[in-house]
Design a protein around this motif. Sequence first.
Motif, short mmCIF file in Angstrom:
data_model
loop_
_atom_site.label_atom_id
_atom_site.label_comp_id
_atom_site.label_asym_id
_atom_site.label_seq_id
_atom_site.Cartn_x
_atom_site.Cartn_y
_atom_site.Cartn_z
N ARG A 66 0.81 -1.22 0.00
CA ARG A 66 0.00 0.00 0.00
C ARG A 66 0.85 1.27 0.00
N GLU A 67 2.12 1.13 0.37
CA GLU A 67 3.03 2.28 0.44
C GLU A 67 3.86 2.45 -0.83
N LEU A 68 3.56 1.65 -1.84
CA LEU A 68 4.35 1.66 -3.07
C LEU A 68 3.54 2.21 -4.24
N SER A 69 4.24 2.76 -5.23
CA SER A 69 3.60 3.16 -6.49
C SER A 69 3.31 1.92 -7.34
N GLY A 70 2.56 2.11 -8.41
CA GLY A 70 2.26 0.98 -9.29
C GLY A 70 3.51 0.37 -9.88
N GLY A 71 4.44 1.22 -10.31
CA GLY A 71 5.68 0.71 -10.88
C GLY A 71 6.51 -0.06 -9.87
N GLN A 72 6.54 0.42 -8.63
CA GLN A 72 7.28 -0.28 -7.57
C GLN A 72 6.64 -1.62 -7.26
N ARG A 73 5.33 -1.68 -7.25
CA ARG A 73 4.65 -2.96 -7.00
C ARG A 73 4.96 -3.96 -8.11
N GLN A 74 4.99 -3.46 -9.37
CA GLN A 74 5.30 -4.37 -10.46
C GLN A 74 6.73 -4.89 -10.35
N ARG A 75 7.65 -4.05 -9.88
CA ARG A 75 9.03 -4.50 -9.69
C ARG A 75 9.11 -5.56 -8.59
N SER A 107 -0.07 -3.13 -18.17
CA SER A 107 -1.36 -2.59 -18.60
C SER A 107 -2.09 -1.80 -17.51
N ASN A 108 -1.72 -2.01 -16.24
CA ASN A 108 -2.38 -1.28 -15.15
C ASN A 108 -1.66 0.02 -14.80
N LEU A 109 -0.58 0.35 -15.51
CA LEU A 109 0.20 1.53 -15.20
C LEU A 109 -0.18 2.70 -16.11
N ASP A 110 0.09 3.93 -15.62
CA ASP A 110 -0.16 5.09 -16.48
C ASP A 110 0.94 5.20 -17.54
N ALA A 111 0.74 6.11 -18.49
CA ALA A 111 1.62 6.17 -19.66
C ALA A 111 3.08 6.40 -19.29
N ARG A 166 4.58 3.30 -17.72
CA ARG A 166 4.75 2.23 -18.73
C ARG A 166 6.09 2.39 -19.45
N VAL A 167 6.40 3.63 -19.83
CA VAL A 167 7.67 3.88 -20.52
C VAL A 167 8.83 3.55 -19.60
N HIS A 168 8.74 3.97 -18.34
CA HIS A 168 9.82 3.71 -17.38
C HIS A 168 10.01 2.22 -17.15
N MET A 169 8.91 1.50 -16.94
CA MET A 169 9.01 0.06 -16.66
C MET A 169 9.44 -0.72 -17.90
N ARG A 170 9.05 -0.24 -19.07
CA ARG A 170 9.48 -0.89 -20.31
C ARG A 170 11.00 -0.86 -20.41
N HIS A 203 -0.89 -6.27 -26.00
CA HIS A 203 -1.67 -5.82 -27.16
C HIS A 203 -1.12 -4.50 -27.68
N ASP A 204 -0.09 -3.97 -26.99
CA ASP A 204 0.48 -2.67 -27.30
C ASP A 204 1.65 -2.86 -28.26
N GLN A 205 1.50 -2.40 -29.50
CA GLN A 205 2.55 -2.62 -30.49
C GLN A 205 3.82 -1.83 -30.17
N VAL A 206 3.70 -0.72 -29.43
CA VAL A 206 4.91 0.03 -29.05
C VAL A 206 5.77 -0.81 -28.12
N GLU A 207 5.13 -1.47 -27.15
CA GLU A 207 5.88 -2.39 -26.28
C GLU A 207 6.53 -3.49 -27.11
N ALA A 208 5.79 -4.04 -28.05
CA ALA A 208 6.33 -5.11 -28.88
C ALA A 208 7.54 -4.64 -29.68
#
Length: 346
Positions: free
Chosen positions: A132-141, A162-166, A169-173, A192-197
Amino acid sequence: MARLELKGVRKSYGAAEIIKGIDLAVEDGEFCVFVGPSGCGKSTLLRMIAGLEDITGGTFEIGGRRMNDVAPAKRGVAMVFQSYALYPHLTVRENIAFGLKVRKTPAAEIDRLVNEAVVTLQLDTLTERYPRELSGGQRQRVAIGRAIVGHPETFLFDEPLSNLDAELRVHMRTQISELHARLKRTMIYVTHDQVEAMTLADKIVLLRDGRIEQVGSPEDLYERPANLFAARFIGAPQMNVFELTPGFEKLRTASGLAPETRYCGIRPDSFEITSEADAVMSAKVRLTEYLGNARLVHADVDGHGSIILEQPAGREPAAGTTIHLTTDPQLCHAFNEAGNRLVPAG
């Protein structure tokens, strides 16, 4: 070795066939991305590799060993899901260590593996925090860290961003790409995101309706699409595709397209505005969209309909005006009656 091979793999739920005969090899250390529209079977295929779905037909091998009936825990794979699935009452360190404790790994080894993972993922200052004390990106890490500590030969990612903001997403990518470079392990990633692909993959597998439409590098799919589906799916905005009816003979002739060419594809940034005498087609501008360093121009072509072209900002035509267009013949993509790519002669 973590070379994966699928041979005629199928998946059915009763009479409904979802995966319709997949033949694919993923090489050791390769970053392979499954991409395609919703419902194409990419997540189902990933879950079959993980052992979370039974294989109806065909064979799946890892390192030459048949895996069809091998339990998920014994396949040497680790999966990172779209949902983080973290235990809210456990700290970052405890979440990462949980699987190791279940496997009764010695305490000293748990500490070593967790310490390695948190440093690799830049979580070493967050180990005593709760989800609960982490950001979305930190939780994914943290979820990725939980996969790393088991030292799997293969990592499986099911739409992890897919649950992260734009911005995240770039940072985690970038972080996932750097992680692959450090670990040098086989990774299979569903999106489903061709940019990620395009930005992550060594190899892209483009799926539609349970079948593979094209396999290749990002450059292969963008520059040499195998068919009209691949041509339209890869690239944003998508490729403009013209059916070469009698009204487009000038486009056929100027571009040197073979007689068997039925469709000509032109990407938005491949158009040039020119004089009427040099044009292969004319279009009436409907609107423009400002992108900063460029504008997308939406226009209508008689006998075809809407097209999109990209122009440098400041040089875009005004809405309501008629523009005359040409293109470099080398940038035209030719397809036959069936919609399959025609390879240029020579």
